[in-house]
Design a protein around this motif. Structure first.
Motif, PDB file in Angstrom:
ATOM      1  N   THR A 447       0.822  -1.214   0.000  1.00  0.00           N
ATOM      2  CA  THR A 447       0.000   0.000   0.000  1.00  0.00           C
ATOM      3  C   THR A 447       0.855   1.263   0.000  1.00  0.00           C
ATOM      4  N   ALA A 448       0.217   2.290  -0.502  1.00  0.00           N
ATOM      5  CA  ALA A 448       0.809   3.651  -0.454  1.00  0.00           C
ATOM      6  C   ALA A 448      -0.170   4.532   0.298  1.00  0.00           C
ATOM      7  N   MET A 449       0.359   5.400   1.180  1.00  0.00           N
ATOM      8  CA  MET A 449      -0.474   6.272   2.004  1.00  0.00           C
ATOM      9  C   MET A 449      -0.418   7.704   1.473  1.00  0.00           C
ATOM     10  N   SER A 450      -1.555   8.359   1.567  1.00  0.00           N
ATOM     11  CA  SER A 450      -1.608   9.771   1.181  1.00  0.00           C
ATOM     12  C   SER A 450      -2.762  10.436   1.898  1.00  0.00           C
ATOM     13  N   SER A 458      -5.678   8.194   2.993  1.00  0.00           N
ATOM     14  CA  SER A 458      -6.059   7.250   1.942  1.00  0.00           C
ATOM     15  C   SER A 458      -4.959   6.230   1.729  1.00  0.00           C
ATOM     16  N   ALA A 459      -5.358   4.944   1.751  1.00  0.00           N
ATOM     17  CA  ALA A 459      -4.432   3.852   1.420  1.00  0.00           C
ATOM     18  C   ALA A 459      -4.840   3.282   0.067  1.00  0.00           C
ATOM     19  N   SER A 460      -3.889   3.028  -0.801  1.00  0.00           N
ATOM     20  CA  SER A 460      -4.189   2.462  -2.127  1.00  0.00           C
ATOM     21  C   SER A 460      -3.106   1.448  -2.498  1.00  0.00           C
ATOM     22  N   TRP A 461      -3.424   0.588  -3.435  1.00  0.00           N
ATOM     23  CA  TRP A 461      -2.499  -0.463  -3.883  1.00  0.00           C
ATOM     24  C   TRP A 461      -2.851  -0.855  -5.314  1.00  0.00           C
ATOM     25  N   PRO A 462      -1.959  -1.522  -6.024  1.00  0.00           N
ATOM     26  CA  PRO A 462      -2.228  -1.858  -7.425  1.00  0.00           C
ATOM     27  C   PRO A 462      -3.432  -2.804  -7.547  1.00  0.00           C
ATOM     28  N   GLY A 493      -8.594   0.422  -2.718  1.00  0.00           N
ATOM     29  CA  GLY A 493      -8.385   1.669  -1.986  1.00  0.00           C
ATOM     30  C   GLY A 493      -9.250   1.727  -0.745  1.00  0.00           C
ATOM     31  N   PHE A 494      -8.778   2.504   0.274  1.00  0.00           N
ATOM     32  CA  PHE A 494      -9.507   2.613   1.536  1.00  0.00           C
ATOM     33  C   PHE A 494      -9.174   3.946   2.197  1.00  0.00           C
ATOM     34  N   SER A 495     -10.200   4.667   2.635  1.00  0.00           N
ATOM     35  CA  SER A 495      -9.991   5.967   3.305  1.00  0.00           C
ATOM     36  C   SER A 495     -10.453   5.876   4.745  1.00  0.00           C
TER      37      SER A 495
END
Length: 547
Positions: A447-450, A458-462, A493-495
């Motif tokens: 995951t990548a955080m932003s 927000s966490a997202s991943w491919p 994705g997850f917020s």
């Protein structure tokens, strides 16, 4: 009156006329037709009780010259003049255990060609049957748990006339009786409740000890059945029942044979199911299996209340199954016979692992199966199609019960089956087809955080392949024992809202459409947002001065 009824009545009349003609007009005479070289002296010496009978024979038949008789001359011979001699019956084949009981109380175990004398009894046991051949080549098959006594076994010299009288005390039997050759020919079966007299026919008899009754079923010809001084003529395709002390019931039509379709090709499975359409009026069915179409002996028999039955575990070979319905009186119907070609040995092993249709991730499985006691080797076939047209492995020298598939390309979808082979090279039937599939292990969902504009994190991943879902966990400890969030998501994705004062931990993994759970991705540490309250700022200043 229909043509069928007229024909049936004529048959009865002809039988009765013949029956009384033989037994009244000529019951005491044998008609001998001379051949070239015959004279009254050698006829008397060969067939009569005394050679000096030739003078009486000459007088009775008005023969002018006893030394010269024209071939084809029909001589009347009183039956009482004909030499009568005891003649044994013989066991022609047997299956299972049976005993011969002699009048003196001794017994012997029955084998092929065992001789049966006047007064002997035969007792059959469980799963046994045997065929008895009489002097005129009439045959009687006695089935399991039966008892029969031989009350009369004689022949009238070499005339071909044989007198056989038997008493079926319990159990079941059937007969194939040779046609009579003269008035001295007799084949008579007595039961505790009836007497059946017949020449040249095929019929069955059964004794029910508990109910003190007998059943007679005629398959060919006709049989005169007597009980309580009353007689009925039973024609082919009919049966009767006789209760002790009562007359035979009127002839009852036997049930038709089952309309069973022929079995095509060899049977490769042990306990193969035989099935047939139900017969109206049948309370149950009798199934018999023999190695010969004549069913002289049985290798197996069964009563079933259903219109199906599994075959027994028999050695490979050619067999015949005979099936018939049994009505409410216990009368057994006409037979359906079907040929069976059993080719089930050596039996293939049972495949244990992997389970059929198993999906495996990343690694090749080890094939495992039971070891067949009948096999020394196995043929292993592995293909990429269910028809085994695209074989990638075909070996007939496999020993043991395991095979490593690590040499096969991955990923892949494979089909496999086994065949047993004996040390003599006998090849059994092909075993069941099973398959497995090796799929790749899903990649870690890192995951990548932003931060987003609304102040949330927000966490997202491919994104993965179609059909995949994602499990996300958010916890207050790195071991994920104190969970704040545990959800399954359809999108990558997850917020979530930030929190003050506590560090949180986040991880994600992919779930395949078949439920397979991929590895967890790298754990992400989520830092709390800074606290800018005056008290917090004062505490930080004090801490800096102390340092």
């Amino acid at each position: 009156m229909t043509l069928m009824k007229i024909s049936w009545l004529l048959s009865i009349c002809l039988f009765i006329n013949s029956f009384f003609y033989i037994n009244i007009s000529h019951a005491q005479e044998w008609i001998y037709t001379t051949v070239a070289g015959d004279n009254l002296w050698n006829i008397s010496k060969q067939h009569l009780d005394n050679a000096t009978r030739f003078k009486q024979l000459q007088q009775l038949n008005n023969i002018e010259n006893p030394r010269q008789i024209k071939p084809g001359t029909r001589l009347r011979v009183p039956l009482k003049w004909i030499r009568s001699n005891p003649v044994p019956a013989r066991i022609s084949s047997h299956q299972g255990k049976a005993h011969l009981l002699h009048p003196d109380g001794t017994t012997e175990i029955i084998g092929d060609q065992t001789l049966i004398q006047l007064g002997d009894q035969i007792r059959t046991h469980d799963d046994s049957s045997l065929t008895i051949r009489f002097a005129d080549n009439s045959l009687l098959t006695l089935y399991s748990n039966s008892l029969i006594r031989f009350d009369h076994l004689s022949a009238h010299g070499s005339t071909g006339m044989v007198d056989s009288r038997l008493h079926l005390l319990k159990g079941r039997m059937d007969t194939r009786v040779t046609p009579a050759v003269g008035p001295g020919s007799r084949f008579q079966i007595q039961t505790p409740s009836a007497i059946s007299a017949v020449r040249g026919t095929e019929y069955r008899a059964a004794v029910n000890e508990q109910q003190q009754l007998s059943n007679i079923e005629v398959l060919h010809g006709s049989v005169a059945v007597s009980g309580a001084s009353k007689q009925r003529l039973i024609m082919a395709g009919y049966g009767t029942q006789i209760t002790q002390g009562e007359a035979p019931i009127p002839a009852k039509k036997l049930l038709p044979p089952p309309a069973m379709k022929p079995i095509q090709g060899p049977i490769h499975s042990i306990n193969q199911m035989l099935s047939w359409p139900s017969i109206k009026g049948a309370r149950e069915y009798r199934i018999e299996v023999s190695t010969e179409p004549q069913f002289n002996t049985l290798v197996w028999q069964q009563i079933s209340t259903y219109s199906r039955v599994p075959l027994p575990d028999l050695p490979d070979g050619q067999y015949y199954a005979r099936i018939r319905g049994v009505d409410q009186l216990g009368l057994e119907g006409e037979n359906h016979v079907t040929a069976l070609d059993l080719d089930a040995r050596p039996q293939p092993p049972i495949q244990l692992s992997p389970a059929d249709n198993k999906s495996i991730r990343g690694t090749a499985p080890q094939l495992q199966w039971t070891e067949s006691e009948e096999a020394d080797y196995y043929r292993l076939e592995i293909a990429t199609d269910s028809a085994f047209q695209s074989l990638i492995l075909d070996r007939d020298d496999i020993q043991g019960s395991r095979f490593d598939t690590s040499a096969l390309p991955l990923p892949g979808h494979y089909f496999w089956r086994l065949t047993s082979i004996t040390s003599e090279g006998e090849i059994g039937p092909v075993g069941m087809q099973r398959n497995w599939q090796v799929k790749p292990i899903p990649k870690q969902a890192d995951t990548a955080m932003s931060a987003v504009e609304n102040g949330q994190l927000s966490a997202s991943w491919p994104a993965g392949s179609p059909g995949q879902t994602y499990q996300i966990q958010l916890a207050y400890d790195a071991k994920f024992t104190e969970l704040e969030t545990d959800q399954t998501l359809a999108e990558p994705g997850f917020s979530f809202a930030p929190i003050k004062g506590r560090i949180r931990y986040l991880r994600v993994r992919t779930i395949e459409p078949d439920g397979y759970e991929g590895p967890w991705g790298t754990v992400q540490k989520v830092m709390p947002i800074p606290d800018y309250t005056p008290l917090t700022i004062l505490g930080a200043a004090v801490l800096l001065l102390l340092l």
